[in-house]
Structure formats: C-alpha cells, structure tokens
Design an enzyme around this catalytic site. Structure first.
Site, PDB file in Angstrom:
ATOM      1  N   ASP A 107     -32.992  24.733   0.171  1.00  0.00           N
ATOM      2  CA  ASP A 107     -32.258  23.843   1.078  1.00  0.00           C
ATOM      3  C   ASP A 107     -30.820  23.732   0.552  1.00  0.00           C
ATOM      4  OD1 ASP A 107     -32.388  22.134  -1.081  1.00  0.00           O
ATOM      5  OD2 ASP A 107     -33.304  20.457   0.000  1.00  0.00           O
ATOM      6  N   HIS A 108     -30.062  22.783   1.095  1.00  0.00           N
ATOM      7  CA  HIS A 108     -28.659  22.649   0.692  1.00  0.00           C
ATOM      8  C   HIS A 108     -28.505  22.368  -0.801  1.00  0.00           C
ATOM      9  CE1 HIS A 108     -30.382  18.882   2.051  1.00  0.00           C
ATOM     10  NE2 HIS A 108     -29.548  18.239   1.280  1.00  0.00           N
ATOM     11  N   CYS A 138     -35.178  23.374  -4.222  1.00  0.00           N
ATOM     12  CA  CYS A 138     -34.577  22.220  -3.557  1.00  0.00           C
ATOM     13  C   CYS A 138     -33.998  21.340  -4.662  1.00  0.00           C
ATOM     14  CB  CYS A 138     -35.564  21.502  -2.639  1.00  0.00           C
ATOM     15  SG  CYS A 138     -37.014  20.809  -3.441  1.00  0.00           S
ATOM     16  N   GLY A 139     -33.713  20.085  -4.392  1.00  0.00           N
ATOM     17  CA  GLY A 139     -33.082  19.248  -5.405  1.00  0.00           C
ATOM     18  C   GLY A 139     -33.966  19.047  -6.623  1.00  0.00           C
ATOM     19  N   THR A 140     -35.176  18.571  -6.375  1.00  0.00           N
ATOM     20  CA  THR A 140     -36.132  18.340  -7.471  1.00  0.00           C
ATOM     21  C   THR A 140     -37.190  19.433  -7.572  1.00  0.00           C
ATOM     22  OG1 THR A 140     -37.560  17.128  -5.954  1.00  0.00           O
ATOM     23  CG2 THR A 140     -35.963  15.819  -7.231  1.00  0.00           C
ATOM     24  N   GLY A 141     -37.379  20.176  -6.514  1.00  0.00           N
ATOM     25  CA  GLY A 141     -38.474  21.152  -6.446  1.00  0.00           C
ATOM     26  C   GLY A 141     -39.742  20.550  -5.856  1.00  0.00           C
ATOM     27  N   GLY A 194     -40.267  18.710  -2.970  1.00  0.00           N
ATOM     28  CA  GLY A 194     -40.466  18.952  -1.534  1.00  0.00           C
ATOM     29  C   GLY A 194     -40.895  20.381  -1.250  1.00  0.00           C
ATOM     30  N   MET A 195     -40.260  21.319  -1.923  1.00  0.00           N
ATOM     31  CA  MET A 195     -40.599  22.728  -1.713  1.00  0.00           C
ATOM     32  C   MET A 195     -42.012  23.032  -2.198  1.00  0.00           C
ATOM     33  SD  MET A 195     -38.501  24.634  -0.104  1.00  0.00           S
ATOM     34  CE  MET A 195     -36.796  25.136   0.204  1.00  0.00           C
ATOM     35  N   HIS A 209     -52.048  31.807 -16.275  1.00  0.00           N
ATOM     36  CA  HIS A 209     -53.246  30.983 -16.069  1.00  0.00           C
ATOM     37  C   HIS A 209     -53.542  30.685 -14.605  1.00  0.00           C
ATOM     38  CE1 HIS A 209     -53.325  29.146 -20.413  1.00  0.00           C
ATOM     39  NE2 HIS A 209     -53.249  30.467 -20.394  1.00  0.00           N
ATOM     40  N   ARG A 265     -61.468  33.831 -17.558  1.00  0.00           N
ATOM     41  CA  ARG A 265     -61.877  32.465 -17.183  1.00  0.00           C
ATOM     42  C   ARG A 265     -60.901  31.846 -16.172  1.00  0.00           C
ATOM     43  NH1 ARG A 265     -59.135  32.287 -21.905  1.00  0.00           N
ATOM     44  NH2 ARG A 265     -57.711  30.554 -22.315  1.00  0.00           N
ATOM     45  N   HIS A 266     -59.674  32.292 -16.210  1.00  0.00           N
ATOM     46  CA  HIS A 266     -58.675  31.745 -15.279  1.00  0.00           C
ATOM     47  C   HIS A 266     -58.955  32.203 -13.843  1.00  0.00           C
ATOM     48  CE1 HIS A 266     -56.530  30.206 -18.656  1.00  0.00           C
ATOM     49  NE2 HIS A 266     -56.491  31.409 -19.208  1.00  0.00           N
TER      50      HIS A 266
HETATM   51  C1  RB5 Z   1     -32.323  16.696  -0.511  1.00  0.00           C
HETATM   52  O1  RB5 Z   1     -31.448  15.639  -0.686  1.00  0.00           O
HETATM   53  C2  RB5 Z   1     -33.540  16.523  -1.412  1.00  0.00           C
HETATM   54  O2  RB5 Z   1     -34.331  15.491  -0.962  1.00  0.00           O
HETATM   55  C3  RB5 Z   1     -34.329  17.806  -1.487  1.00  0.00           C
HETATM   56  O3  RB5 Z   1     -33.502  18.814  -1.957  1.00  0.00           O
HETATM   57  C4  RB5 Z   1     -35.538  17.830  -2.395  1.00  0.00           C
HETATM   58  O4  RB5 Z   1     -35.209  17.372  -3.676  1.00  0.00           O
HETATM   59  C5  RB5 Z   1     -36.775  17.246  -1.864  1.00  0.00           C
HETATM   60  O5  RB5 Z   1     -37.824  17.262  -2.514  1.00  0.00           O
END
Ligand code: RB5
Length: 157
Positions: A9-10, A74-77, A79-80, A107, A141-142
């Site tokens: 995303d952005h 994405c910002g935190t990963g 959401g993706m 694993h 096992r994995h």
């Molecule tokens: C966008 O602002 C942010 O919410 C997105 O990149 C992501 O971190 C969502 O999980």
C-alpha cells in the site's frame, strides 16, 4: 526464472520499489540462486490506498502458481498478513528479523513474506528478502504440521 509477486500500500510503496530494484539487479551477497522476475501488483505511488486490494492480487498470483513467492508490505505488515492468509494455500509470515525470515521458510513453508515498512529498517528488509528466497522448507515433522493447517481450508467452521 523464479517469479515473485510484490504488493504494497502507500506505506509500503517505497520499500516495495527498493526490493523490486534489488531483485532485478541481482546484487545479493549470496549468489547461489538465480535472477528473479518481479510481478508488480502495485500500488505505484504514495497516494493513500486500501492494502487489501494489493495484497489480494499478489496472494492470488501465488495461490494460482503464477508466482512462486510473494512479498507484501504495508505500514506494520499486520493488514497485509491478515489479508493474504484469507486466501487458500497462502501461508503469509509477518517477519521482523532475519531469523524469522529463515524459520518461516524452514518450519512453516511460508510462501509470502510480509514486512512492515514503518517498523523495520530497509536494509534489514532486504536481508530478510534474500534469506526468505534462499531458504528451503525442512519438511519432516514440519510437513505434518503444515498439512494440518491446509486441512482447515477443507473444513467448514
Ligand atoms: C496505513 O496507514 C496503514 O494502516 C497500513 O499500511 C497498515 O499498517 C495496516 O495494517
């Protein structure tokens, strides 16, 4: 040539571009594996977008065998990874360290690496990409454990 689906995303756009360049250049420290073809699933600017639109596209390319692996940012990963793991046959791993990038292949047979551009340094991200793509599933096992996860996709909950 191994095909890799990239999606962001952005918030992940800049890191996606860096990773795409890195993969195309083939300037990895470990030259034991070949060049990559990148399937860029967008986004293509820092204008705000909705991460599921790009995560779904890349994850479907991996599910359908068009790409062997995917990399989502994405910002935190978070959401993706939530998005990608809704798609059948996707095992998306949100990683913060090189050790996680290695172990999610060994694993968990992860087929998508998820990165949070706002919470990790770009150089660490590049290292994680290299390690993820160079590491094989350990099986044994994995394999039994991963099969139990796949079984969930056959059941109604
Ligand atoms: C966008 O602002 C942010 O919410 C997105 O990149 C992501 O971190 C969502 O999980």
């Amino acid at each position: 040539m191994m095909k890799i689906a990239l999606g962001a995303d952005h918030a992940g756009y800049r890191l996606k571009e860096e990773i795409a360049e890195h993969l195309k250049k083939g300037d990895r420290k470990d030259h034991s594996y070949g060049e990559y073809e990148v399937m860029d699933c967008g986004t293509n600017s820092e204008d705000p977008v909705d991460y599921p639109d790009f995560g779904i596209k890349a994850a479907q390319a991996v599910r359908d065998g068009v790409c062997k692996y995917g990399i989502l940012i994405c910002g935190t990963g978070v959401g993706m990874s939530i998005t990608a793991n809704k798609i059948h046959r996707i095992r998306a791993a949100l990683c913060h360290t090189t050790q996680m990038a290695k172990l999610c292949r060994k694993h968990n047979d992860a087929n998508i690496l998820v990165l949070g551009a706002r919470v990790i340094e770009p150089q660490v991200a590049i290292e994680m990409v290299d390690i993820f793509l160079a590491t094989d599933f350990a099986g044994g096992r994995h394999e039994r454990r991963v099969k139990k996860i796949a079984q969930l996709e056959m059941e109604v909950h």
